[in-house]
Design an enzyme around this catalytic site. Structure first.
Site, PDB file in Angstrom:
ATOM      1  N   ILE A 134       0.859  -1.061   0.064  1.00 47.78           N
ATOM      2  CA  ILE A 134       0.098  -0.088  -0.104  1.00 47.78           C
ATOM      3  C   ILE A 134       0.956   1.198  -0.001  1.00 47.78           C
ATOM      4  O   ILE A 134       2.111   1.094   0.384  1.00 47.78           O
ATOM      5  CB  ILE A 134      -0.969   0.077   1.057  1.00 47.78           C
ATOM      6  N   ASP A 135       0.588   2.350  -0.349  1.00 48.58           N
ATOM      7  CA  ASP A 135       1.213   3.551  -0.484  1.00 48.58           C
ATOM      8  C   ASP A 135       1.604   4.085   0.707  1.00 48.58           C
ATOM      9  O   ASP A 135       1.286   3.803   1.899  1.00 48.58           O
ATOM     10  CB  ASP A 135       0.400   4.803  -1.295  1.00 48.58           C
ATOM     11  N   LYS A 136       2.900   4.642   0.668  1.00 45.03           N
ATOM     12  CA  LYS A 136       3.707   5.404   1.632  1.00 45.03           C
ATOM     13  C   LYS A 136       2.665   6.117   2.674  1.00 45.03           C
ATOM     14  O   LYS A 136       2.480   5.783   3.920  1.00 45.03           O
ATOM     15  CB  LYS A 136       4.707   6.237   1.505  1.00 45.03           C
TER      16      LYS A 136
ATOM     17  N   THR B 201      -0.639   5.786   2.706  1.00 45.04           N
ATOM     18  CA  THR B 201      -1.877   4.957   3.065  1.00 45.04           C
ATOM     19  C   THR B 201      -1.910   4.165   4.271  1.00 45.04           C
ATOM     20  O   THR B 201      -0.593   3.647   4.385  1.00 45.04           O
ATOM     21  CB  THR B 201      -2.373   4.292   1.846  1.00 45.04           C
TER      22      THR B 201
ATOM     23  N   ARG C 140      -7.023   5.558  -5.753  1.00 40.22           N
ATOM     24  CA  ARG C 140      -6.844   7.142  -5.724  1.00 40.22           C
ATOM     25  C   ARG C 140      -6.909   7.611  -7.210  1.00 40.22           C
ATOM     26  O   ARG C 140      -7.672   8.577  -7.681  1.00 40.22           O
ATOM     27  CB  ARG C 140      -5.448   7.473  -5.602  1.00 40.22           C
TER      28      ARG C 140
END
Length: 283
Positions: free
Chosen positions: A86-88, A90, A189
């Site tokens: 998962i994104d930094k 998130t 997103r």
């Protein structure tokens, strides 16, 4: 640029970076762990694995310290045990394979889209329909390589499918639940940005701008205060479910919203309850 024969050149060689991630004592929020796998509740701001710009201080560095050599190496020296990311910025749940068998088995579940992944997101406006599916083909945005872009043709990207349900609607935002059928980079997103409802405070996808509208300028100080409390995309990996690779047990985990997300959500709930009265006073 041409130089004549015999011209001297100066070449600066950067220091060699280690090929393998190093173990670092970084606190982890462990939801579940056995000898086969570990489930982590990742905070916003923590990168999952080393890459350009983030060579250490990542979740992988923390896992190497915590697991002390008991981590599958199938993912390579930079991504040991990593099944998904998962994104930094998130927050939320991730499962990591500690053995080669567990990593391979979990990877197969992700490939077959049998993993249960449910996210909560705060988006601008009110998606219509309130419940629906966003389907597109995702690839890197040619105009900005940091972003993913939605395309209509399978020749232009990989299939991405997100199912969403509106949980609450406020005056200018909505809390939505997203269930992923596929797992592409920045899928949620990019999908909500493509339907003109970017995630709240998501600067990369236009979600940190004050949206146009006759009433919204009156809320600008409040909205900017929310951005200051949560200077990241309002996205949380809330639920994770899978089959245990060894026992065959159905595993299910749920994570509470982190403090920044819950604070902003509660402030918006309270503030927008008074929105009609506030607008009448100013008019």
């Amino acid at each position: 640029l041409f130089r004549s024969a015999g011209t001297a050149f100066a070449i600066t060689v950067p220091a060699a970076a280690p090929a393998e991630a190093i173990a670092q004592d970084i606190p982890l929020s462990i939801v579940f762990e056995d000898e086969h796998l570990i489930v982590i509740d990742k905070p916003a701001g923590l990168v999952v694995h080393p890459a350009a710009g983030n060579l250490d201080g990542t979740l992988v560095n923390a896992l190497l310290h915590h697991c002390r050599g008991q981590l599958s190496g199938i993912g390579g020296v930079a991504r040991p045990g990593i099944v998904h990311r998962i994104d930094k910025d998130t927050s939320g749940l991730l499962v990591i394979g500690k053995t080669d068998y567990a990593l391979s088995h979990l990877g197969k579940q992700f490939f077959e889209h049998s993993i249960h992944r449910r996210y909560w997101a705060l988006v601008w406006g009110e998606p219509k329909p309130k419940d629906g599916t966003i389907r597109s083909y995702l690839n890197r945005d040619p105009s900005d390589r940091r972003r993913s872009k939605c395309f209509e043709s399978e020749e232009d990207g990989k299939l991405a499918i997100s199912h969403y349900k509106t949980l609450e609607n406020f005056y200018f935002t909505s809390l939505v639940q997203c269930e992923l059928e596929t797992g592409r980079t920045h899928q949620i997103r990019a999908h909500f940005s493509s339907i003109k409802h970017p995630l709240f405070s998501d600067e990369l996808y236009g979600g940190s701008e004050i949206k146009k509208g006759s009433a919204l300028p009156k809320f600008k100080p409040f909205i900017e205060n929310c951005f200051n409390i949560m200077p990241r995309q309002a996205l949380h990996a809330k639920e994770l479910g899978f089959i245990h690779p060894t026992t065959g047990e159905n595993m299910f985990f749920s994570s509470e919203l982190p403090e920044d997300f819950s604070t902003v959500l509660n402030k918006i709930r309270k503030y927008t309850q008074a929105a009609p009265a506030l607008l009448e006073e100013e008019d």
